[in-house]
Design an enzyme around this catalytic site. Structure first.
Site, mmCIF file in Angstrom:
data_model
loop_
_atom_site.group_PDB
_atom_site.id
_atom_site.type_symbol
_atom_site.label_atom_id
_atom_site.label_comp_id
_atom_site.label_asym_id
_atom_site.label_seq_id
_atom_site.Cartn_x
_atom_site.Cartn_y
_atom_site.Cartn_z
ATOM 1 C CE1 TYR A 91 21.369 64.366 61.230
ATOM 2 C CE2 TYR A 91 22.711 62.372 61.245
ATOM 3 C CZ TYR A 91 22.546 63.717 60.926
ATOM 4 O OH TYR A 91 23.566 64.403 60.315
ATOM 5 C CB THR A 118 24.990 62.569 53.600
ATOM 6 O OG1 THR A 118 24.024 61.852 54.371
ATOM 7 C CG2 THR A 118 24.362 63.834 53.038
ATOM 8 C CG ASN A 158 24.188 66.477 64.282
ATOM 9 O OD1 ASN A 158 24.470 67.590 63.832
ATOM 10 N ND2 ASN A 158 23.888 65.453 63.511
#
Ligand SMILES: Cc1cc2nc3c(=O)[nH]c(=O)nc-3n(C[C@H](O)[C@H](O)[C@H](O)COP(=O)(O)O)c2cc1C
Length: 371
Positions: free
Chosen positions: A187, A29, A242
Site C-alpha cells: 500500500y 480486512t 500486490n
C-alpha cells in the site's frame, strides 16, 4: 506446562499499554462496513467484542481519506459517522476488558477509478502499474485488474501527511488505545519504501533516504498526535503481495527501523512470511536481524505462526509478541483455546471478504455457538 510457565500468557508492557497475554490479533480486512459511507456497524461491534480476549487487537486496515480506499466495503476514519461507529466498537472491546488500536491505511495505487473520488486514477509514488494485482469494487464485480496509477506531485506530499494526521486525531476521538501505521503489503507507504514502486527523482525517491522520507513524515505526524508510546508501524520487507519487491530489503528495512527507533515508537510489526506471497522461503532471518539491531523497542512477528512456533521464538528471544491473523478469524476465543490446548476451528476463506454474519460473527467458542 502450567499456565504460569506459558510464555504466551506472561504480561507484556507495550509502550503505554500493559497486555495480559502475547496472543495478539493481526489487522484483518473483512469488508463489511455499512454503505454508503464505509461506516462501522453493529455486526462489526459484535465481531470485535467477541475477540476482546486478545492481548491487543489491531483493527482492520481503515482508510484515512476517500482517496485512501482500495476495496469495496472497507471502513474509514474521516467522517463523523465513521468516528461514531468506531466509538461503539472501542467501547464494546473496553467493556470486555480488551485493548484495540486502529490500523491507519492509504492504499495508494492498489485501487480503482470506481472506488476513487470523481473516478480519478489511484495515486502512487510513480506511474507504475502493479502487474497482476487485483481488487473488488462492488459485491458482484468479481476481481478486477488494477490500472496504471498517477504519480503524486511534490505539492501533494503534505496533504498525504495531513490525511494520516487527521486519521490519527479521529482515532483518538473514536476511543482507540493507539494506532498502527500501515506501511506493509504494497500500500501507499510501502510503495514509497520499496525500490520496485518508487522511481521518483525528487526528494521522495531515488536514494534510500529519499524513499524513507514520506513514511517517516507520516509517522512523525502520527507521533505528534498520539505520543510515541501509542504508535506502531507494520512492514512486510520480503512480501510479494500486490506486485512488490525491494532490491535490498536488509538495507531498506534496517534503515527504516533505525529511523523509527529515533522517534521512540512502541513497536514494529513485521510480516515475516505470508500466504499472500513472500520472496524468501521461510522467515527472512537477515532482515529480521537488521530490524532488531536497529530498533530497541518491541518487535512483533506475524505470518503463519502456530502457538508452538510463537512460544519457541519468544523463548529464543527472536520476537517479543506475535499477531495471529486467520486463526483469530475462526477462533474468537483464540487465547483461551491456546491456554487450555483446545482444538482450533478452521477458517473458511470464502467468507473472508464481504457478506454478512456468516463466517464473521458465527464461529463458536469453547463455550459454544454464539446466540
Ligand atoms: C482476510 C484477511 C484480511 C487481511 N487484512 C489485512 C489488513 O487489513 N491489514 C494488514 O496489514 N494485513 C492484512 N492481512 C494480512 C494479515 O494481517 C496477516 O499478515 C496474514 O494473514 C498472515 O498471518 P496469519 O498466517 O496469522 O493469518 C489480511 C489477511 C487476511 C487473511
Amino acid at each position: 506446562m502450567t499456565e504460569q510457565d506459558d510464555i504466551l500468557f506472561k504480561p507484556f508492557v507495550l509502550g503505554d499499554l500493559t497486555l495480559p497475554n502475547r496472543v495478539l490479533m493481526a489487522p484483518l480486512t473483512r469488508s463489511r462496513a455499512t454503505q454508503p459511507g464505509d461506516i462501522p456497524n453493529d455486526m462489526n461491534v459484535e465481531y470485535y467484542r467477541q475477540r476482546a480476549g486478545a492481548g491487543l487487537i489491531i483493527s482492520e486496515a481503515t482508510q484515512v481519506s476517500p482517496q485512501g480506499k482500495g476495496y469495496a466495503f472497507t471502513p474509514g476514519i474521516y467522517s463523523e459517522a465513521q468516528i461514531d461507529g468506531w466509538r461503539r466498537v472501542t467501547d464494546a472491546v473496553h467493556e470486555e476488558g480488551g485493548r484495540i488500536i486502529l490500523q491507519l491505511w492509504h492504499v495508494g495505487r492498489i485501487s480503482h477509478p470506481d472506488l476513487q473520488p470523481d473516478g480519478n486514477a489511484p495515486v502512487a509514488p510513480s506511474a507504475i502499474k502493479p502487474e497482476g494485482a487485483e481488487t473488488y469494487v462492488s459485491a458482484d464485480s468479481g476481481m478486477v485488474q488494477i490500472p496504471t496509477p498517477r504519480a503524486l506531485t511534490l505539492e501533494e506530499m503534505p496533504d498525504i501527511v495531513e490525511q494520516f494526521r487527521q486519521g490519527a486525531k479521529n482515532a483518538k476521538r473514536a476511543g482507540f488505545d493507539g494506532v498502527e501505521v500501515h506501511a506493509a503489503n504494497g500500500y501507499l507507504l510501502d510503495q514509497f519504501l520499496r525500490s520496485c514502486s518508487n522511481h521518483r527523482d525528487d526528494a521522495y525517491g531515488g536514494s534510500l533516504d529519499n524513499r524513507l522520507r514520506l513514511p517517516l513524515a507520516v509517522v512523525e505526524a502520527v507521533v505528534e498526535v498520539w505520543g510515541a508510546d501509542r504508535v506502531g508501524v507494520r512492514v512486510s520487507p520480503t512480501g510479494s503481495f500486490n506486485a512488490m519487491e525491494d532490491a535490498d530489503p536488509v538495507a531498506t528495512f534496517g534503515a527504516f527501523a533505525r529511523r523509527l527507533d529515533a522517534f521512540g515508537i512502541a513497536f514494529i510489526e513485521v510480516v515475516e512470511d505470508s500466504f499472500q506471497g513472500n520472496h524468501v522461503s521461510g522467515r527472512p532471518d537477515a532482515v529480521i536481524e537488521a530490524i532488531q539491531k536497529g530498533f530497541s523497542r518491541a518487535y512483533i512477528a506475524n505470518g503463519d505462526y502456530t502457538a508452538d512456533e510463537a512460544r519457541e521464538r519468544m523463548a529464543a528471544g527472536k520476537t517479543d509478541l506475535v499477531t495471529f491473523g486467520r486463526p483469530f478469524i475462526a477462533n474468537p476465543d483464540l487465547p483461551e483455546r491456546l491456554r487450555v490446548g483446545a482444538q482450533l476451528n478452521e477458517w473458511d476463506e470464502s467468507t473472508f471478504y464481504g457478506g454478512d454474519e456468516r463466517g464473521y460473527t458465527d464461529y463458536s467458542t469453547l463455550a459454544g455457538a454464539p446466540d
